[in-house]
Write a protein that holds these residues in place. Structure first.
Motif, mmCIF file in Angstrom:
data_model
loop_
_atom_site.group_PDB
_atom_site.id
_atom_site.type_symbol
_atom_site.label_atom_id
_atom_site.label_comp_id
_atom_site.label_asym_id
_atom_site.label_seq_id
_atom_site.Cartn_x
_atom_site.Cartn_y
_atom_site.Cartn_z
ATOM 1 N N TRP A 178 10.884 7.793 16.477
ATOM 2 C CA TRP A 178 9.853 9.417 15.975
ATOM 3 C C TRP A 178 8.639 9.032 16.972
ATOM 4 N N ASN A 185 3.858 2.546 5.366
ATOM 5 C CA ASN A 185 4.352 1.611 3.803
ATOM 6 C C ASN A 185 5.865 2.463 3.700
ATOM 7 N N VAL A 188 10.859 4.661 5.486
ATOM 8 C CA VAL A 188 12.113 5.919 5.970
ATOM 9 C C VAL A 188 12.877 5.116 7.448
ATOM 10 N N VAL A 191 15.322 4.399 4.738
ATOM 11 C CA VAL A 191 16.762 5.662 4.749
ATOM 12 C C VAL A 191 17.633 6.182 6.051
ATOM 13 N N ARG A 195 22.210 5.917 6.088
ATOM 14 C CA ARG A 195 22.807 7.235 6.471
ATOM 15 C C ARG A 195 23.796 6.942 7.606
ATOM 16 N N PHE B 322 8.868 13.135 10.786
ATOM 17 C CA PHE B 322 9.410 11.091 10.709
ATOM 18 C C PHE B 322 9.604 11.414 8.768
ATOM 19 N N MET B 323 9.537 12.297 8.170
ATOM 20 C CA MET B 323 9.674 11.914 6.647
ATOM 21 C C MET B 323 10.665 12.789 6.125
ATOM 22 N N MET B 325 13.824 12.575 6.687
ATOM 23 C CA MET B 325 15.244 11.789 5.818
ATOM 24 C C MET B 325 15.172 12.199 4.621
ATOM 25 N N VAL B 326 13.911 11.372 4.027
ATOM 26 C CA VAL B 326 13.152 11.078 2.920
ATOM 27 C C VAL B 326 12.759 11.770 2.055
ATOM 28 N N GLU B 328 14.546 14.661 2.783
ATOM 29 C CA GLU B 328 15.822 14.678 2.166
ATOM 30 C C GLU B 328 15.791 14.319 1.271
ATOM 31 N N ASP B 329 16.552 13.042 1.006
ATOM 32 C CA ASP B 329 16.497 12.670 0.748
ATOM 33 C C ASP B 329 16.921 12.256 -1.028
ATOM 34 N N THR B 354 1.220 11.527 7.814
ATOM 35 C CA THR B 354 2.108 10.562 7.161
ATOM 36 C C THR B 354 2.282 10.203 6.142
ATOM 37 N N ASP B 358 3.462 10.958 1.715
ATOM 38 C CA ASP B 358 4.323 9.766 1.730
ATOM 39 C C ASP B 358 4.044 9.583 0.215
ATOM 40 N N ARG B 362 5.891 9.919 -3.309
ATOM 41 C CA ARG B 362 5.584 8.836 -4.407
ATOM 42 C C ARG B 362 5.420 9.405 -5.718
ATOM 43 N N GLN B 416 5.487 -2.419 -1.967
ATOM 44 C CA GLN B 416 5.857 -1.283 -0.940
ATOM 45 C C GLN B 416 4.840 -0.591 -0.502
ATOM 46 N N ASN B 417 3.720 -0.838 -1.091
ATOM 47 C CA ASN B 417 2.550 0.407 -1.418
ATOM 48 C C ASN B 417 1.238 -0.491 -1.842
ATOM 49 N N HIS B 418 0.648 -0.996 -0.999
ATOM 50 C CA HIS B 418 -0.931 -1.610 -1.359
ATOM 51 C C HIS B 418 -2.224 -1.148 -1.654
ATOM 52 N N GLY B 421 -3.510 3.847 1.442
ATOM 53 C CA GLY B 421 -2.301 4.877 2.395
ATOM 54 C C GLY B 421 -3.763 5.910 1.518
#
Lengths: 227, 482
Positions: A178, A185, A188, A191, A195, B322-323, B325-326, B328-329, B354, B358, B362, B416-418, B421
């Motif tokens: 990318w 964090n 990506v 995921v 896939r 960059f985001m 796929m996430v 889309e998911d 980003t 994110d 979330r 996962q998340n501090h 962000g």
């Protein structure tokens, strides 16, 4: 491939020497700037990993003295994240720069990137087990089955395939696929891997894409999975 | 006298001013007085001469002359302060021969003159010639008045003026000092209060009531500065606690898991599993430390380097890729609206976008659309990320960009998340000289950042130019060949 590590912290120097040695590099170590510079000037190294904070003669001085005579690629390491440091390091002729704490895989990827320069160009066809990748046609097939990959999925597969059997960290993957070179964090990479795996490994087929916990991902055919 | 004290300095300056004024006044006064004395003296002398002259009119023969001489002798005091003299070619008609012979003066001159006796006595003289009459030849009447008393008066006057002036100067300086001290008393009071300020009680402020207007503004500014320091200090304290908490969890996990693993002989697989788990925790620590190092850059007041003027729409779309796929998911779609040009450091901007996306993913409602609005307003450009989400309390909105802040105090999912962000988004805005904002209305949460428009980016742009003059583009990381 010969590497020189100039680092005064014994543990850091120890694991770097071991880790890079196991990756197939022949590694020398110097614990201070003066010895390091001497080695760098007399030995024939493919790359130097240079810490900035060194006793006696600091990394920047070593860098400058080295650059005056040789063109060996240098990766600088620092615990500080100050712009001045970075600019001075790069200004003094360093080729790359890593801020501690960094991951070993990242350093490895950068060492590989630097030492690969000037090597004959890679082949455009890659074979991993029964997976065939054509980098030019941007096409991947497995046992004749064409994998229907999106552009990013193909880029991910290609990145893994180019360094097959090497672990790629998430950071290296986001950079390669990318063009994103900062910590995120986001999940990506997870995921994307999920896939890719779904398209790459149909039930009954050997596993090619492996997750290495805490480190990253590797593409390889493992004998015990071959069945 | 130390000039470091305002009161002493004011006293000294009053003294200097008084010295100058009084000096001019004293000299003028002395000259005026002395002129008056001289004038008075001459008037007196003229009057005396006139009397003598009138007396002398009849003294044209020996008998009358003797009478006139006796009269003159009667007029002449014993102390030598006044002499009546007659100068003549005929010795019989001379009076006061002793003086006339001893004194040094032009006995032939008409009008006012000066005479000095060998003993240093000075006399003012007035002479008038009488034409010959009868047996008397032409004589010159001279009145000589001693200047001793007038000199004494002048001297006394000078001494008096000097002494009085000195006293006045001293008084003005002293009073000036005292007045200044009185005037500066509020400052003393303030400094006494200020001495009490320290980190133990951050709520203390300087008293703002009963202050002279000159100090009002200063005290108010100081109090505002104290309030800002208090906020910063409290934030820092809270931040330290958060950091400790955030670091303690992974450290605790590692120590515990390693100890449990080492307590018994384990299989290679179990050891490997522990190492992997530790590595995950370490990666978490590394991510936190790196984020904090990054935040420290903005705290140090640094500006972004390598600013390039770009279309924010293009940059946003690139970063959003960059985001893809996430999103889309998660069943989310992205919509970018509007465009503006701004000078940004591409990788920092991508990082901010980003993080914002994110954050929307979330915390937003699943499904639906995340909208990005890019707009120019006044001298700023704003990028807003908006999506449907559970409403956020007003109080929580204010803290959204705080480090380690999470609306959910249980801090679940901290692996996962501090909670850094949005703090990083804020830091990135600051690095570009911009700000952040968060709003919540009608079921939508909007979070975004504002940058100054190109013209207003003076300082940051200057830094950028300097960096690029080095002739080499500083890059944190190379692009491994893909």
């Amino acid at each position: 491939m010969k590497l020189l590590i100039i680092e005064d912290e014994p543990k850091t120097a120890g694991y770097l020497t071991r880790g890079l040695g196991e990756e197939g590099y022949s590694v020398d170590h110097a614990a201070n700037g003066v010895d390091g510079l001497h080695l760098a000037l007399t030995g024939d190294y493919d790359a130097v990993v240079l810490d900035i904070m060194l006793p006696g003669m600091d990394g920047l001085q070593v860098m400058q003295s080295l650059r005056a005579q040789r063109d060996t690629p240098v990766i600088m390491l620092t615990a500080r994240d100050q712009v001045d440091d970075r600019l001075r390091g790069l200004g003094a002729g360093a080729d790359d720069y890593l801020v501690k704490p960094f991951s070993f895989l990242e350093l490895l990827a950068r060492v590989q990137a630097i030492t690969r320069r000037g090597r004959a160009h890679e082949s455009t066809q890659i074979q991993v087990g029964d997976l065939h990748i054509d980098l030019l046609a941007r096409r991947a097939t497995r046992r004749g089955r064409r994998l229907n990959l999106s552009a990013k999925e193909f880029a991910l597969l290609a990145a893994l395939a180019r360094r097959r059997s090497q672990i790629l960290s998430k950071t290296v993957i986001t950079e390669t696929v990318w063009d994103i070179n900062f910590d995120t964090n986001t999940n990506v990479v997870e995921v994307a891997i999920k896939r890719l795996r779904a398209k790459l490994e149909y039930p009954g087929e050997a596993k090619l894409l492996h997750t290495v916990r805490g480190m990253g991902y590797v593409l390889e055919l493992r004998e015990d999975d071959a069945e | 006298m130390s000039t470091r004290s305002i009161a002493a300095r004011l006293g000294l300056m009053f003294g200097l001013a008084a010295t100058v004024v009084l000096a001019v006044l004293a000299v003028s006064l002395f000259l005026f007085q002395s002129y008056e004395l001289q004038r008075h003296n001459r008037d007196q002398l003229s009057a005396r001469l006139m009397i003598v002259e009138r007396l002398s009119l009849r003294a044209t023969d020996g008998e009358h002359w003797a009478y006139f001489r006796d009269k003159l002798a009667d007029f002449t005091p014993e102390d030598g302060s006044l002499y009546f003299l007659v100068e003549s070619s005929d010795p019989r008609f001379r009076v006061g021969t002793g003086f006339l012979d001893r004194a040094q003066f032009d006995a032939q001159a008409e009008g006012f003159g000066e005479a000095i006796l060998p003993n240093g006595q000075r006399y003012l003289t007035l002479a008038h010639t009488l034409p010959a009459a009868g047996e008397r030849p032409a004589v010159r009447l001279i009145v000589a008045e001693g200047q001793r008393s007038i000199e004494a008066a002048e001297w006394l006057l000078a001494v008096g003026i000097v002494v009085l002036s000195l006293v006045a100067i001293a008084a003005v300086s002293g009073l000036g000092w005292w007045i200044a001290r009185r005037g500066l008393a509020p400052v003393d009071r303030l400094s006494a209060y200020a001495r009490r300020l320290d980190a133990r009680d951050l709520t203390l402020r300087l008293p703002a009531d009963h202050l002279p207007t000159e100090l009002d503004g200063m005290v108010m500014s100081l109090n505002e500065a104290l309030a800002r320091l208090q906020r910063a200090y409290e934030q820092l304290n809270a931040f330290n606690a958060d950091v400790a908490h955030e670091l303690r969890t992974p450290l605790g996990n590692m120590i515990g898991e390693t100890q449990v693993t080492l307590a018994r002989a384990r299989s290679a697989d179990a050891l490997e599993s522990t190492l992997q788990s530790n590595l995950e925790e370490l990666e978490r620590l590394r991510a936190i430390v790196n984020s904090m190092l990054f935040l420290a850059r903005a705290d140090r007041g640094e500006s972004a380097r390598d600013l390039v003027e770009v279309s924010l729409r293009e940059e946003t779309t690139k970063a959003a890729e960059f985001m893809d796929m996430v999103m889309e998911d998660a069943g989310m779609a992205l919509q970018v609206e509007g465009d503006a040009r701004a000078r940004v450091e591409g990788s920092l901007y991508a990082r901010a976008i980003t993080n914002l996306l994110d954050n929307a993913l979330r915390h937003g409602d699943p499904g639906g659309t995340i909208e990005v609005f890019i707009a120019e307003t006044g001298d700023t450009v704003s990028v807003t990320v908006r999506n449907r989400a559970a409403p956020i309390a007003r109080e929580a909105l204010d803290h959204l960009f705080d480090r380690f802040y999470r609306a959910d105090p249980s801090r679940t999912g901290s692996d996962q998340n501090h909670g850094l962000g949005l703090a990083i988004v804020k830091a990135i805005a600051q690095l570009h000289g911009g700000t952040v904002f968060a709003m919540c209305e009608d079921g939508y949460v909007s979070v975004g950042l504002r940058f100054p428009r190109v013209a207003a980016l003076g300082e940051a742009a200057r830094v950028g130019r300097r960096a690029s003059r080095r002739g080499r583009t500083p890059r944190i990381s190379p692009q491994p060949s893909a």
